[in-house]
Enzyme design. Structure first.
Site, PDB file in Angstrom:
ATOM      1  N   ASP A  70       0.842  -1.192   0.000  1.00 23.53           N
ATOM      2  CA  ASP A  70       0.000   0.000   0.000  1.00 23.53           C
ATOM      3  C   ASP A  70       0.884   1.251   0.000  1.00 23.53           C
ATOM      4  OD1 ASP A  70       0.940   0.058   2.639  1.00 23.53           O
ATOM      5  OD2 ASP A  70      -0.832  -1.005   3.340  1.00 23.53           O
ATOM      6  N   ASP A  72       1.495   4.938   1.781  1.00 29.72           N
ATOM      7  CA  ASP A  72       1.175   5.854   2.872  1.00 29.72           C
ATOM      8  C   ASP A  72       1.710   7.236   2.532  1.00 29.72           C
ATOM      9  OD1 ASP A  72       0.030   3.832   4.452  1.00 29.72           O
ATOM     10  OD2 ASP A  72       2.018   3.191   5.095  1.00 29.72           O
ATOM     11  N   ASP A 150      10.455   3.934  12.614  1.00 30.03           N
ATOM     12  CA  ASP A 150      11.171   2.845  13.290  1.00 30.03           C
ATOM     13  C   ASP A 150      12.544   2.557  12.659  1.00 30.03           C
ATOM     14  OD1 ASP A 150       9.829   1.789  11.091  1.00 30.03           O
ATOM     15  OD2 ASP A 150       8.763   0.227  12.208  1.00 30.03           O
TER      16      ASP A 150
HETATM   17  P1  ATP Z   1       4.232  -3.040   5.297  1.00 25.20           P
HETATM   18  O1  ATP Z   1       4.788  -3.459   3.997  1.00 25.20           O
HETATM   19  O2  ATP Z   1       4.109  -4.149   6.269  1.00 25.20           O
HETATM   20  O3  ATP Z   1       2.984  -2.192   5.190  1.00 25.20           O
HETATM   21  P2  ATP Z   1       5.333  -0.607   6.312  1.00 25.20           P
HETATM   22  O4  ATP Z   1       6.751  -0.189   6.550  1.00 25.20           O
HETATM   23  O5  ATP Z   1       4.553   0.218   5.343  1.00 25.20           O
HETATM   24  O6  ATP Z   1       5.383  -2.104   5.905  1.00 25.20           O
HETATM   25  P3  ATP Z   1       3.312   0.055   8.194  1.00 25.20           P
HETATM   26  O7  ATP Z   1       2.907  -0.664   9.421  1.00 25.20           O
HETATM   27  O8  ATP Z   1       2.335   0.168   7.075  1.00 25.20           O
HETATM   28  O9  ATP Z   1       4.643  -0.626   7.708  1.00 25.20           O
HETATM   29  O10 ATP Z   1       3.779   1.498   8.653  1.00 25.20           O
HETATM   30  C1  ATP Z   1       4.084   2.540   7.743  1.00 25.20           C
HETATM   31  C2  ATP Z   1       5.275   3.337   8.245  1.00 25.20           C
HETATM   32  O11 ATP Z   1       4.959   3.938   9.496  1.00 25.20           O
HETATM   33  C3  ATP Z   1       6.525   2.515   8.528  1.00 25.20           C
HETATM   34  O12 ATP Z   1       7.294   2.329   7.375  1.00 25.20           O
HETATM   35  C4  ATP Z   1       7.238   3.358   9.563  1.00 25.20           C
HETATM   36  O13 ATP Z   1       7.895   4.447   8.966  1.00 25.20           O
HETATM   37  C5  ATP Z   1       6.074   3.921  10.366  1.00 25.20           C
HETATM   38  N1  ATP Z   1       5.738   3.059  11.524  1.00 25.20           N
HETATM   39  C6  ATP Z   1       4.790   2.100  11.572  1.00 25.20           C
HETATM   40  N2  ATP Z   1       4.741   1.522  12.779  1.00 25.20           N
HETATM   41  C7  ATP Z   1       5.678   2.123  13.525  1.00 25.20           C
HETATM   42  C8  ATP Z   1       6.117   1.998  14.867  1.00 25.20           C
HETATM   43  N3  ATP Z   1       5.574   1.096  15.680  1.00 25.20           N
HETATM   44  N4  ATP Z   1       7.118   2.819  15.292  1.00 25.20           N
HETATM   45  C9  ATP Z   1       7.657   3.745  14.471  1.00 25.20           C
HETATM   46  N5  ATP Z   1       7.295   3.907  13.201  1.00 25.20           N
HETATM   47  C10 ATP Z   1       6.314   3.133  12.716  1.00 25.20           C
HETATM   48 MG    MG Z   2       2.453   0.006   4.885  1.00 24.91          MG
END
Ligand code: ATP
Ligand code: MG
Length: 449
Positions: A70, A72, A150
């Site tokens: 997705d 963001d 993170d």
């Molecule tokens: P995925 O492919 O699983 O969606 P993602 O990196 O996009 O991976 P998400 O959970 O969608 O993960 O979160 C989007 C972004 O928000 C992350 O890339 C990170 O920058 C931030 N983020 C999400 N959860 C946390 C957390 N617990 N602490 C700090 N930053 C976070």
């Molecule tokens: Mg994501």
């Protein structure tokens, strides 16, 4: 500790972001790879005079040549300002206040850039005594926002105004080195949000990255912090860990880092004392099977996963109840209820998944009783297929008589009606008998070995 400073880190130097801007021609993200809806949101924000960035997994995955799950978006517009720009906007979340822009079934998540926390009494941000963030709605600038992400590879921003990528913490270098590195002081960041430990495991297996030493090391001693995370959030995380094609790798790495036991204490104890190895074999067989199904684009359900995760726990509890004189079926049902309610204290299990899991367990006994019309009736049961699949896993884990039973049911399905009747006749009186349950070994017997 009412006035404790949050984010007041000891080594500010380590945290100072150093911005590197990678211009369009020096990276591989093209607008063709970004969804139309995400682009629409980015452009509209930007035209209205706000900063607008693609951030997180979308940027990371595009740079890695992966298909993003997705997209963001991050912006300096507040949720209220975002709402004014988009008719199809819904504000959600308490811990993080976010805007969802809805395009039919597609949702673009838009977050306002986050800043530093000032103090615990602030109504926009809250932290408990162990350092965990309870609320996180202080808005800030992009460099502050980057510090709060993170991993370095999750802290890359694609800027729609000039198509550059902004890298504050060496995320590009870490992507190249295939290395997962937490931004800031790892222990502080894990204490703020212990779920980041699970995210480290998940991203390491998903991206096939190594976990940087300083990022990995503190996890071994901090795993217990997961006990403070609301069970509903851990359930959500468990779905990402076990239903996204890397269940087996995640399970093994979680055990290595000591993250499995705080989430699944009953199973962890069982795995420790299970000399036969069947409990581990069943969980691993299930995870392997789930990963294969995900790879083949077949549907997977948490019901099946939790059925396998809890099976031997339930069996052991049921055996104790039977020993006390409870009837077979009642013992299983009561044991299942006990196990589910205990599990829900750490990782919650919604009823829509425990009900089918319960049925799968109950049907295991019926798979053994095949005489007369029983096999035919069971075959018609809506949950037969799931129960049979589960039997295959048990047979793989335990071997012995279960292998025969599984083979019988495989053949039963492969043959025609006449063949089935013959199979049932051939069972004779045996098909009605229950498999002898191995008696539980008494503790003395084990000590005498
Ligand atoms: P995925 O492919 O699983 O969606 P993602 O990196 O996009 O991976 P998400 O959970 O969608 O993960 O979160 C989007 C972004 O928000 C992350 O890339 C990170 O920058 C931030 N983020 C999400 N959860 C946390 C957390 N617990 N602490 C700090 N930053 C976070
Ligand atoms: Mg994501």
């Amino acid at each position: 500790m009412a006035k404790r400073l949050i984010g007041g880190r000891s080594s500010a130097a380590e945290l100072k972001p150093t911005l590197e801007v990678i211009p369009r021609k020096a990276h591989r993200i093209s607008r063709n790879d970004i969804s139309d809806n995400a682009l629409k949101v980015l452009y509209r924000l930007n035209k209205a005079g706000y900063e607008a960035y693609l951030v997180g997994g979308g940027v990371r995955d595009l740079l890695l040549h992966h298909q993003p799950k997705d997209f963001d978006v991050a912006t300096n517009a507040t949720p209220e300002q975002i709402r004014k720009l988009f008719r199809n906007c819904r504000l959600v979340g308490r811990r993080f206040r976010l805007a969802h822009i809805l395009f039919g079934r597609d949702i673009i998540e838009v977050a306002t850039l986050r800043g530093h926390h000032v103090e615990t009494s602030d109504k926009h941000s809250r932290q408990d005594d162990s350092g965990r963030l309870l609320r996180d709605n202080v808005y800030g600038s992009i460099d502050e926002d980057a510090e709060r992400r993170d991993f370095t590879v999750n802290g890359l921003y694609y800027d729609i105004s000039d198509y550059s990528v902004r890298d504050y913490f060496g995320g590009m270098a870490d992507l190249k080195a295939r290395r997962l590195r937490l931004i800031g002081d790892p222990e502080t960041r894990y204490r703020e949000d212990p779920v980041r430990m699970l995210r480290a495991v998940r991203f390491a297996t998903k991206l096939e990255f190594s976990i940087d030493k300083a990022t990995g090391q503190p996890i071994h001693k901090l795993g217990e912090l997961l006990s403070d995370i609301p069970p509903a959030r851990l359930f959500e995380e468990s779905l990402k860990l076990f239903l996204a094609g890397k269940a087996l790798d995640n399970f093994r790495l979680m055990r290595e880092y000591g993250l499995f036991a705080p989430m699944y204490p009953m199973q962890a104890k069982l795995l420790e004392r299970d000399d036969s190895g069947k409990a581990l074999a069943l969980i691993e067989a299930m995870m392997k099977n789930t990963d294969q199904r995900v790879a083949a684009d077949k549907p997977v359900t948490p019901a099946f996963i939790y059925a396998a995760m809890l099976w031997y726990v339930v069996e052991e509890l049921a055996a104790k109840k039977r020993d006390k004189g409870m009837a077979e079926y009642d013992a299983l049902t009561a044991a299942a209820g006990d196990a589910i309610s205990k599990q829900s204290k750490t990782v919650s299990l919604p009823r829509r998944f425990t009900t089918p899991a319960m049925e799968i367990w109950q049907l295991q006994g019926r798979l053994e009783k095949r005489s007369g019309s029983r096999a035919f009736r069971l075959y018609e049961h809506p949950r037969f297929r799931a129960a049979y699949d589960f039997l295959l896993l048990r047979a793989e884990a335990e071997g012995g008589e279960l292998v025969e039973l599984a083979r019988w049911w495989t053949q039963f399905q492969d043959t025609d009606d006449q063949g089935r009747r013959q199979m049932v006749r051939a069972l004779g009186s045996d098909g009605n008998r229950r498999r002898r349950r191995p008696r539980r070994r008494k503790p003395q017997a084990k000590a005498a070995q």
